[in-house]
Scaffold this active site. Structure first.
Site, PDB file in Angstrom:
ATOM      1  N   ILE A  21       1.974  -3.406  -3.905  1.00 53.73           N
ATOM      2  CA  ILE A  21       2.709  -2.518  -3.142  1.00 53.73           C
ATOM      3  C   ILE A  21       2.711  -2.591  -1.555  1.00 53.73           C
ATOM      4  O   ILE A  21       3.726  -2.485  -0.862  1.00 53.73           O
ATOM      5  CB  ILE A  21       2.108  -1.009  -3.415  1.00 53.73           C
ATOM      6  CG1 ILE A  21       2.489  -0.641  -4.773  1.00 53.73           C
ATOM      7  CG2 ILE A  21       2.959   0.022  -2.524  1.00 53.73           C
ATOM      8  CD1 ILE A  21       1.770   0.766  -5.266  1.00 53.73           C
ATOM      9  N   ASP A  40      -5.494  -7.230   5.813  1.00 50.50           N
ATOM     10  CA  ASP A  40      -6.004  -7.406   4.486  1.00 50.50           C
ATOM     11  C   ASP A  40      -7.252  -8.537   4.656  1.00 50.50           C
ATOM     12  O   ASP A  40      -7.494  -8.983   5.499  1.00 50.50           O
ATOM     13  CB  ASP A  40      -4.878  -8.329   3.847  1.00 50.50           C
ATOM     14  CG  ASP A  40      -4.946  -7.690   2.359  1.00 50.50           C
ATOM     15  OD1 ASP A  40      -5.851  -8.311   1.666  1.00 50.50           O
ATOM     16  OD2 ASP A  40      -3.900  -7.394   1.896  1.00 50.50           O
ATOM     17  N   ASP A  63     -11.407  -6.071   6.955  1.00 53.73           N
ATOM     18  CA  ASP A  63     -11.886  -5.238   5.624  1.00 53.73           C
ATOM     19  C   ASP A  63     -11.719  -3.900   5.879  1.00 53.73           C
ATOM     20  O   ASP A  63     -12.492  -3.226   6.907  1.00 53.73           O
ATOM     21  CB  ASP A  63     -13.154  -5.799   5.446  1.00 53.73           C
ATOM     22  CG  ASP A  63     -13.707  -5.058   4.211  1.00 53.73           C
ATOM     23  OD1 ASP A  63     -13.453  -4.271   3.770  1.00 53.73           O
ATOM     24  OD2 ASP A  63     -14.980  -5.651   3.653  1.00 53.73           O
ATOM     25  N   TYR A 155     -11.342   7.637  -9.223  1.00 55.51           N
ATOM     26  CA  TYR A 155      -9.975   7.131  -8.608  1.00 55.51           C
ATOM     27  C   TYR A 155      -9.115   8.376  -7.983  1.00 55.51           C
ATOM     28  O   TYR A 155      -8.577   8.487  -7.115  1.00 55.51           O
ATOM     29  CB  TYR A 155      -9.185   6.322  -9.591  1.00 55.51           C
ATOM     30  CG  TYR A 155      -8.070   5.838  -8.993  1.00 55.51           C
ATOM     31  CD1 TYR A 155      -7.829   4.646  -8.028  1.00 55.51           C
ATOM     32  CD2 TYR A 155      -7.053   6.515  -9.653  1.00 55.51           C
ATOM     33  CE1 TYR A 155      -6.725   4.479  -7.710  1.00 55.51           C
ATOM     34  CE2 TYR A 155      -5.468   5.905  -9.142  1.00 55.51           C
ATOM     35  CZ  TYR A 155      -5.497   4.906  -8.246  1.00 55.51           C
ATOM     36  OH  TYR A 155      -4.361   4.606  -7.664  1.00 55.51           O
TER      37      TYR A 155
HETATM   38  P1  NAD Z   1      -3.602  -4.557  -5.601  1.00 49.19           P
HETATM   39  O1  NAD Z   1      -4.739  -4.937  -5.835  1.00 49.19           O
HETATM   40  O2  NAD Z   1      -2.309  -5.291  -6.425  1.00 49.19           O
HETATM   41  O3  NAD Z   1      -3.341  -5.335  -3.933  1.00 49.19           O
HETATM   42  C1  NAD Z   1      -3.965  -4.632  -2.892  1.00 49.19           C
HETATM   43  C2  NAD Z   1      -4.007  -5.255  -1.612  1.00 49.19           C
HETATM   44  O4  NAD Z   1      -5.233  -4.651  -0.857  1.00 49.19           O
HETATM   45  C3  NAD Z   1      -4.299  -6.885  -1.891  1.00 49.19           C
HETATM   46  O5  NAD Z   1      -3.542  -7.583  -1.119  1.00 49.19           O
HETATM   47  C4  NAD Z   1      -5.875  -6.993  -1.566  1.00 49.19           C
HETATM   48  O6  NAD Z   1      -6.481  -8.016  -0.983  1.00 49.19           O
HETATM   49  C5  NAD Z   1      -6.094  -5.620  -0.461  1.00 49.19           C
HETATM   50  N1  NAD Z   1      -7.406  -5.218  -0.287  1.00 49.19           N
HETATM   51  C6  NAD Z   1      -8.338  -4.915  -1.217  1.00 49.19           C
HETATM   52  N2  NAD Z   1      -9.193  -4.389  -0.728  1.00 49.19           N
HETATM   53  C7  NAD Z   1      -9.258  -4.700   0.382  1.00 49.19           C
HETATM   54  C8  NAD Z   1     -10.190  -4.383   1.794  1.00 49.19           C
HETATM   55  N3  NAD Z   1     -11.446  -3.771   1.603  1.00 49.19           N
HETATM   56  N4  NAD Z   1      -9.531  -4.445   2.872  1.00 49.19           N
HETATM   57  C9  NAD Z   1      -8.196  -4.841   3.136  1.00 49.19           C
HETATM   58  N5  NAD Z   1      -7.485  -4.950   2.291  1.00 49.19           N
HETATM   59  C10 NAD Z   1      -7.942  -5.009   0.775  1.00 49.19           C
HETATM   60  O7  NAD Z   1      -3.066  -3.055  -5.602  1.00 49.19           O
HETATM   61  P2  NAD Z   1      -1.639  -2.284  -5.669  1.00 49.19           P
HETATM   62  O8  NAD Z   1      -1.421  -1.833  -7.073  1.00 49.19           O
HETATM   63  O9  NAD Z   1      -0.765  -3.049  -4.717  1.00 49.19           O
HETATM   64  O10 NAD Z   1      -2.248  -0.799  -5.014  1.00 49.19           O
HETATM   65  C11 NAD Z   1      -2.052  -0.557  -3.489  1.00 49.19           C
HETATM   66  C12 NAD Z   1      -2.367   0.918  -3.441  1.00 49.19           C
HETATM   67  O11 NAD Z   1      -1.199   1.571  -4.161  1.00 49.19           O
HETATM   68  C13 NAD Z   1      -3.522   1.423  -3.740  1.00 49.19           C
HETATM   69  O12 NAD Z   1      -4.083   2.230  -2.908  1.00 49.19           O
HETATM   70  C14 NAD Z   1      -3.386   2.038  -5.169  1.00 49.19           C
HETATM   71  O13 NAD Z   1      -4.409   2.920  -5.702  1.00 49.19           O
HETATM   72  C15 NAD Z   1      -1.931   2.484  -5.015  1.00 49.19           C
HETATM   73  N6  NAD Z   1      -1.303   2.767  -6.388  1.00 49.19           N
HETATM   74  C16 NAD Z   1      -0.944   1.756  -7.093  1.00 49.19           C
HETATM   75  C17 NAD Z   1      -0.309   2.096  -8.387  1.00 49.19           C
HETATM   76  C18 NAD Z   1       0.304   0.947  -9.325  1.00 49.19           C
HETATM   77  O14 NAD Z   1       0.710   1.159 -10.382  1.00 49.19           O
HETATM   78  N7  NAD Z   1      -0.113  -0.483  -9.041  1.00 49.19           N
HETATM   79  C19 NAD Z   1       0.096   3.228  -8.720  1.00 49.19           C
HETATM   80  C20 NAD Z   1      -0.299   4.284  -7.833  1.00 49.19           C
HETATM   81  C21 NAD Z   1      -0.775   4.183  -6.620  1.00 49.19           C
END
Ligand code: NAD
Length: 256
Positions: A21, A40, A63, A155
């Protein structure tokens, strides 16, 4: 490329912007002329990222569980671009499914550190600059907060905290002209989602699709578009939790 550049010469900070996202948000902002600082921990991706369209991407290793790294990353952004117009708090994680018996308090605390305290700290260090530009914050929550989700107590609790943080901060920051909103996405096709349903990827995607009235799983760009709308056009919207779930909550969750 967008026909009208909606974020030209403006600056956004996107946490977790290398993948999923966050990446969708980075691409949409950059296509619209934005300069985007990506915070990131995925250096392999971050150091090779290029802007889509006319904007710019600036990767900073950060981080989001480390306060001093968050503060330094905000300062590095301001040193480079001299302003911040939008903060997108997105970096977060969804642990594997378990009931409450399967989580320790320490695991919950660690998740809170990333999914909620990280958001809080990024807001705290970016707000002095957002007040100067009358900018805005977009916090990525989840439809799981409104709908509830099985085997995901920690979560869902962190995501409820994100909406609470959003509403309280919006109340305080209105007097500075800073808007603070949340987006609650439904299922979005990202590395995180794929990992959560990896035991039955096709079946899992099908279930996600069938939970929506649009009958599809979101792409990261879908959330990026809503994010840009909140940052660039929604000038009278603050404290909102914008659903971006393709109607997953409609019809009492039951689909025909
Ligand atoms: P993802 O794991 O695909 O991507 C997450 C990104 O965050 C990655 O680039 C990762 O390297 C980075 N990251 C992880 N830990 C980190 C840290 N400690 N410091 C800095 N960067 C860090 O996740 P996503 O699915 O894109 O989710 C992103 C957000 O959207 C999250 O907050 C998640 O809860 C929320 N979300 C996702 C969904 C879904 O269906 N994918 C639905 C609702 C909400």
């Amino acid at each position: 490329m967008a026909s009208r550049l909606r974020f030209q010469d403006k600056v956004a900070i996107v946490t977790g912007g290398c993948k999923g996202i966050g990446r969708g948000c980075v691409d949409v902002f950059a296509e619209n002329g934005g300069k985007v600082a990506v915070l990131d921990i995925d250096d392999a991706v971050g150091e090779t990222m290029k802007a889509e369209g006319p904007g710019e991407v600036f990767y900073i290793h950060c981080d989001m569980t480390k306060e001093e790294e968050i503060q330094a990353a905000v300062e590095a952004t301001v040193e480079r671009y001299h302003r911040v117009d939008c903060l997108v708090n997105n970096a977060g994680w969804h642990p594997p499914s378990r009931t409450i018996d399967g989580f320790s308090a320490d695991e919950f605390r660690k998740l809170l550190d990333l999914n909620l305290v990280g958001y809080y700290l990024a807001c705290k260090y970016t707000l002095p600059y957002l007040r100067r530009t009358q900018g805005s914050i977009v916090n990525i929550s989840s439809a799981a907060f409104t709908l509830g989700q099985g085997e995901a107590v920690t979560y869902v609790a962190t995501k409820g905290g994100v909406v609470g943080l959003t509403r309280a901060l919006a109340t305080d920051e209105g007097k500075h002209g800073v808007r603070v909103n949340a987006i609650s996405p439904g299922a979005v096709r990202t590395p995180l989602l794929e990992d959560c349903i990896k035991d039955d990827l096709q079946g899992g995607l099908e279930r996600c699709k069938n939970s929506t009235v649009l009958r599809r799983v979101a792409e990261p760009r879908d959330i990026g578009q809503t994010c840009l709308f909140l940052a660039a056009e929604a000038t009278f919207t603050t404290g909102a939790d914008v659903s971006c779930s393709a109607g997953a909550e409609l019809g009492y969750g039951l689909k025909q």
